[in-house]
Write a protein that holds these residues in place. Structure first.
Motif, PDB file in Angstrom:
ATOM      1  N   LEU A 288       4.400   0.936  -0.586  1.00  0.00           N
ATOM      2  CA  LEU A 288       3.224   1.757  -0.302  1.00  0.00           C
ATOM      3  C   LEU A 288       3.265   2.394   1.085  1.00  0.00           C
ATOM      4  CD1 LEU A 288       0.511  -0.592  -1.810  1.00  0.00           C
ATOM      5  CD2 LEU A 288       1.497   1.464  -2.842  1.00  0.00           C
ATOM      6  N   ASN A 289       4.193   1.970   1.911  1.00  0.00           N
ATOM      7  CA  ASN A 289       4.345   2.487   3.276  1.00  0.00           C
ATOM      8  C   ASN A 289       3.040   2.293   4.061  1.00  0.00           C
ATOM      9  OD1 ASN A 289       5.743   3.557   5.398  1.00  0.00           O
ATOM     10  ND2 ASN A 289       5.400   5.698   4.791  1.00  0.00           N
ATOM     11  N   MET A 290       2.514   1.087   3.999  1.00  0.00           N
ATOM     12  CA  MET A 290       1.253   0.785   4.679  1.00  0.00           C
ATOM     13  C   MET A 290       1.410  -0.482   5.508  1.00  0.00           C
ATOM     14  SD  MET A 290      -1.481   1.505   1.656  1.00  0.00           S
ATOM     15  CE  MET A 290      -2.876   1.418   2.731  1.00  0.00           C
ATOM     16  N   SER A 291       0.645  -0.552   6.577  1.00  0.00           N
ATOM     17  CA  SER A 291       0.597  -1.750   7.397  1.00  0.00           C
ATOM     18  C   SER A 291      -0.747  -1.807   8.111  1.00  0.00           C
ATOM     19  CB  SER A 291       1.743  -1.761   8.411  1.00  0.00           C
ATOM     20  OG  SER A 291       1.579  -0.692   9.313  1.00  0.00           O
ATOM     21  N   ARG A 292      -1.017  -2.957   8.714  1.00  0.00           N
ATOM     22  CA  ARG A 292      -2.255  -3.095   9.483  1.00  0.00           C
ATOM     23  C   ARG A 292      -2.051  -2.488  10.868  1.00  0.00           C
ATOM     24  NH1 ARG A 292      -2.834  -8.880   7.121  1.00  0.00           N
ATOM     25  NH2 ARG A 292      -1.182  -9.267   8.595  1.00  0.00           N
ATOM     26  N   PRO A 293      -3.144  -2.125  11.547  1.00  0.00           N
ATOM     27  CA  PRO A 293      -3.009  -1.481  12.861  1.00  0.00           C
ATOM     28  C   PRO A 293      -2.373  -2.370  13.926  1.00  0.00           C
ATOM     29  CG  PRO A 293      -5.224  -1.177  11.992  1.00  0.00           C
ATOM     30  CD  PRO A 293      -4.530  -2.100  11.077  1.00  0.00           C
ATOM     31  N   ASP A 294      -2.461  -3.692  13.788  1.00  0.00           N
ATOM     32  CA  ASP A 294      -1.918  -4.576  14.815  1.00  0.00           C
ATOM     33  C   ASP A 294      -0.488  -5.041  14.515  1.00  0.00           C
ATOM     34  OD1 ASP A 294      -2.656  -6.066  12.635  1.00  0.00           O
ATOM     35  OD2 ASP A 294      -3.336  -7.777  13.813  1.00  0.00           O
ATOM     36  N   GLU A 295       0.165  -4.444  13.522  1.00  0.00           N
ATOM     37  CA  GLU A 295       1.509  -4.864  13.135  1.00  0.00           C
ATOM     38  C   GLU A 295       2.564  -3.875  13.624  1.00  0.00           C
ATOM     39  OE1 GLU A 295       0.916  -7.250   8.985  1.00  0.00           O
ATOM     40  OE2 GLU A 295       1.318  -5.114   8.891  1.00  0.00           O
ATOM     41  N   ILE A 296       3.736  -4.405  13.842  1.00  0.00           N
ATOM     42  CA  ILE A 296       4.913  -3.577  14.137  1.00  0.00           C
ATOM     43  C   ILE A 296       5.848  -3.726  12.948  1.00  0.00           C
ATOM     44  CG2 ILE A 296       6.899  -3.256  15.635  1.00  0.00           C
ATOM     45  CD1 ILE A 296       5.250  -4.442  17.899  1.00  0.00           C
ATOM     46  N   VAL A 297       6.241  -2.602  12.358  1.00  0.00           N
ATOM     47  CA  VAL A 297       7.065  -2.620  11.158  1.00  0.00           C
ATOM     48  C   VAL A 297       8.456  -2.103  11.506  1.00  0.00           C
ATOM     49  CG1 VAL A 297       7.332  -1.775   8.813  1.00  0.00           C
ATOM     50  CG2 VAL A 297       5.069  -2.239   9.711  1.00  0.00           C
ATOM     51  N   ILE A 298       9.470  -2.885  11.149  1.00  0.00           N
ATOM     52  CA  ILE A 298      10.872  -2.472  11.332  1.00  0.00           C
ATOM     53  C   ILE A 298      11.508  -2.489   9.945  1.00  0.00           C
ATOM     54  CG2 ILE A 298      13.062  -3.038  12.392  1.00  0.00           C
ATOM     55  CD1 ILE A 298      11.467  -4.497  14.584  1.00  0.00           C
ATOM     56  N   PHE A 299      11.932  -1.319   9.481  1.00  0.00           N
ATOM     57  CA  PHE A 299      12.545  -1.218   8.168  1.00  0.00           C
ATOM     58  C   PHE A 299      14.047  -1.376   8.281  1.00  0.00           C
ATOM     59  CE2 PHE A 299       8.643   1.270   7.289  1.00  0.00           C
ATOM     60  CZ  PHE A 299       8.164   0.506   6.244  1.00  0.00           C
ATOM     61  N   ASP A 300      14.594  -2.140   7.382  1.00  0.00           N
ATOM     62  CA  ASP A 300      16.037  -2.332   7.310  1.00  0.00           C
ATOM     63  C   ASP A 300      16.553  -1.437   6.188  1.00  0.00           C
ATOM     64  OD1 ASP A 300      18.568  -3.242   7.639  1.00  0.00           O
ATOM     65  OD2 ASP A 300      18.228  -5.195   6.698  1.00  0.00           O
ATOM     66  N   ARG A 301      17.630  -0.701   6.426  1.00  0.00           N
ATOM     67  CA  ARG A 301      18.130   0.250   5.424  1.00  0.00           C
ATOM     68  C   ARG A 301      18.754  -0.452   4.217  1.00  0.00           C
ATOM     69  NH1 ARG A 301      19.916   5.771   7.754  1.00  0.00           N
ATOM     70  NH2 ARG A 301      18.636   5.845   9.584  1.00  0.00           N
TER      71      ARG A 301
END
Length: 105
Positions: free
Chosen positions: A90-103
């Motif tokens: 969904l490409n969503m996260s909470r405002p206090d999170e840091i998201v790192i995507f792995d390919r």
């Protein structure tokens, strides 16, 4: 009584070997360059190796997907894995999170 005497021609002796050479050259050419010749066999082997590499890659990808599905199935439902896949899809996260995507996913 008249008889005809034929003069011996050199071309008469070369007719049969010339025809045989033509037939042999035809078959030799097609055994090398034809649809089932040596060059076609080499191309077939190269194509076979390429398809084998593709198959190995797809099998590895399928096994990785099966492991992900097994992790998300009802018997071994892991909340973190389910949450991770839902956020990634969904490409969503909470405002206090840091998201790192792995390919690799």
């Amino acid at each position: 009584m008249w008889t005809r005497h034929h003069k011996a021609r050199i071309y008469g002796r070369l007719v049969v070997p010339a025809i045989a050479a033509c037939f042999m050259s035809y078959f030799v050419y097609h055994s090398i360059h034809g649809d089932f010749g040596m060059i076609a066999a080499k191309q077939f082997d190269e194509h076979k190796e390429l398809n084998q590499r593709r198959l190995d890659k797809l099998v590895a990808e399928r096994e990785a997907l099966q492991l992900q599905v097994k992790a998300l199935s009802d018997g071994s439902l892991m909340k973190d894995a389910l949450d991770e896949r839902a956020r990634y899809s969904l490409n969503m996260s909470r405002p206090d999170e840091i998201v790192i995507f792995d390919r690799d996913l």
